[in-house]
Every structure is written in C-alpha cells, then in structure tokens.
Write a protein that holds these residues in place. Structure first.
Motif, PDB file in Angstrom:
ATOM      1  N   ARG A   1     -15.496  -4.021  22.548  1.00 10.79           N
ATOM      2  CA  ARG A   1     -15.828  -2.635  22.192  1.00 10.79           C
ATOM      3  C   ARG A   1     -15.233  -2.283  20.841  1.00 10.79           C
ATOM      4  O   ARG A   1     -15.899  -1.686  19.985  1.00 10.79           O
TER       5      ARG A   1
ATOM      6  N   LEU B   1     -17.206   0.814  18.782  1.00 11.97           N
ATOM      7  CA  LEU B   1     -17.742   1.827  19.688  1.00 11.97           C
ATOM      8  C   LEU B   1     -16.610   2.670  20.277  1.00 11.97           C
ATOM      9  O   LEU B   1     -15.564   2.151  20.638  1.00 11.97           O
TER      10      LEU B   1
ATOM     11  N   ARG C   1     -19.457   6.500  23.296  1.00 17.20           N
ATOM     12  CA  ARG C   1     -20.689   5.738  22.998  1.00 17.20           C
ATOM     13  C   ARG C   1     -20.928   4.643  24.035  1.00 17.20           C
ATOM     14  O   ARG C   1     -22.067   4.423  24.466  1.00 17.20           O
ATOM     15  N   LEU C   2     -19.847   3.956  24.417  1.00 16.52           N
ATOM     16  CA  LEU C   2     -19.980   2.918  25.444  1.00 16.52           C
ATOM     17  C   LEU C   2     -20.420   3.543  26.765  1.00 16.52           C
ATOM     18  O   LEU C   2     -21.312   3.027  27.438  1.00 16.52           O
TER      19      LEU C   2
ATOM     20  N   GLU D   1     -22.091   6.316  27.264  1.00 17.77           N
ATOM     21  CA  GLU D   1     -23.499   6.738  27.188  1.00 17.77           C
ATOM     22  C   GLU D   1     -24.433   5.548  27.364  1.00 17.77           C
ATOM     23  O   GLU D   1     -25.420   5.636  28.089  1.00 17.77           O
ATOM     24  N   GLY D   2     -24.116   4.444  26.713  1.00 18.04           N
ATOM     25  CA  GLY D   2     -24.964   3.257  26.818  1.00 18.04           C
ATOM     26  C   GLY D   2     -24.984   2.664  28.219  1.00 18.04           C
ATOM     27  O   GLY D   2     -25.998   2.128  28.665  1.00 18.04           O
ATOM     28  N   ALA D   3     -23.860   2.765  28.922  1.00 18.97           N
ATOM     29  CA  ALA D   3     -23.756   2.197  30.267  1.00 18.97           C
ATOM     30  C   ALA D   3     -24.083   3.216  31.365  1.00 18.97           C
ATOM     31  O   ALA D   3     -24.003   2.893  32.550  1.00 18.97           O
ATOM     32  N   HIS D   4     -24.446   4.430  30.956  1.00 20.41           N
ATOM     33  CA  HIS D   4     -24.752   5.516  31.904  1.00 20.41           C
ATOM     34  C   HIS D   4     -23.555   5.803  32.821  1.00 20.41           C
ATOM     35  O   HIS D   4     -23.697   5.922  34.036  1.00 20.41           O
TER      36      HIS D   4
ATOM     37  N   LYS E   1     -23.017  -3.369  33.673  1.00 17.06           N
ATOM     38  CA  LYS E   1     -23.571  -2.334  32.781  1.00 17.06           C
ATOM     39  C   LYS E   1     -22.825  -2.322  31.451  1.00 17.06           C
ATOM     40  O   LYS E   1     -23.440  -2.270  30.378  1.00 17.06           O
ATOM     41  N   ILE E   2     -21.496  -2.358  31.527  1.00 19.23           N
ATOM     42  CA  ILE E   2     -20.685  -2.344  30.306  1.00 19.23           C
ATOM     43  C   ILE E   2     -20.943  -3.597  29.482  1.00 19.23           C
ATOM     44  O   ILE E   2     -21.116  -3.517  28.257  1.00 19.23           O
TER      45      ILE E   2
ATOM     46  N   VAL F   1     -24.163  -3.371  27.479  1.00 21.52           N
ATOM     47  CA  VAL F   1     -24.058  -2.554  26.266  1.00 21.52           C
ATOM     48  C   VAL F   1     -23.339  -3.344  25.163  1.00 21.52           C
ATOM     49  O   VAL F   1     -23.698  -3.259  23.990  1.00 21.52           O
TER      50      VAL F   1
ATOM     51  N   ASP G   1     -23.239  -6.548  24.806  1.00 19.99           N
ATOM     52  CA  ASP G   1     -23.872  -7.854  24.610  1.00 19.99           C
ATOM     53  C   ASP G   1     -22.893  -8.982  24.959  1.00 19.99           C
ATOM     54  O   ASP G   1     -22.735  -9.946  24.210  1.00 19.99           O
TER      55      ASP G   1
END
Length: 100
Positions: free
Chosen positions: A44, A49, A53-54, A56-59, A82-83, A86, A88
């Motif tokens: 991260r 990030l 931001r992390l 939001e990307g991972a909901h 999920k994390i 985000v 990659d």
C-alpha cells in the motif's frame, strides 16, 4: 486405591497436553496473518495509497483498514482477497514467499 490427588493431577495433565497443540496452532496462524498484513502495508505504501483509497477500492471502511494494519483486527480471508485485489497482490505469492 489411587489417591485422589493422583487422579486430579492426571486429569489436569491430560487437559494441558490437549491444549498445547491448540496454542501452537493459534500462534502459527497469528504469525501467518502478521506476515500477510506486513506485506499488504508495504505494498500500500509503495503504491502511495491512503487507508481511505484502499478502503474504497476494497469496498471496506477506512477504520477497518486501519485496524487490520495495526493488527488490532484479524481480517477474514475474503477481506484479505479484496485488499490484495486492489493492491495487485497475490495471496498465494505472499504465502509462498514466507514458505507458509
């Protein structure tokens, strides 16, 4: 006749021996989770990030990311995936890297 204290000691010894593998397993699991989280934090930061931001990307919510990174909360497998998505990152690669 067996003295009562022998029976009690035997019982306690059996209970203690039964608990030792559970304690060792819990320690190993904690170590694995800690290494995965360390790699997540590192990635991260490499990507620049923020927690927000992390999240939001991972909901997820920002506080969940913060609690996970500070190791105050153990993430579920789904949350880790999920994390990693985000960031990659491949969870399999992280586990192989640490030979887990």
């Amino acid at each position: 006749m067996v003295a009562p204290y022998v029976t009690i000691v035997t019982y306690l010894l059996r209970r203690t021996l039964a608990i030792i593998p559970l304690i060792m397993k819990e320690h190993a699991e904690t170590e694995i989770v800690s290494k995965v989280i360390d790699d997540i934090v590192k990635r991260r930061k490499e990507l620049g990030l923020s927690h927000q931001r992390l999240a939001e990307g991972a909901h997820l919510n920002r506080s969940a990311i913060s609690l996970i990174e500070s190791k105050k909360r153990t993430p579920s497998l789904l949350t880790v995936l999920k994390i990693c998505g985000v960031l990659d990152l491949s969870l399999a690669d992280i586990l192989k890297k640490h030979e887990l």
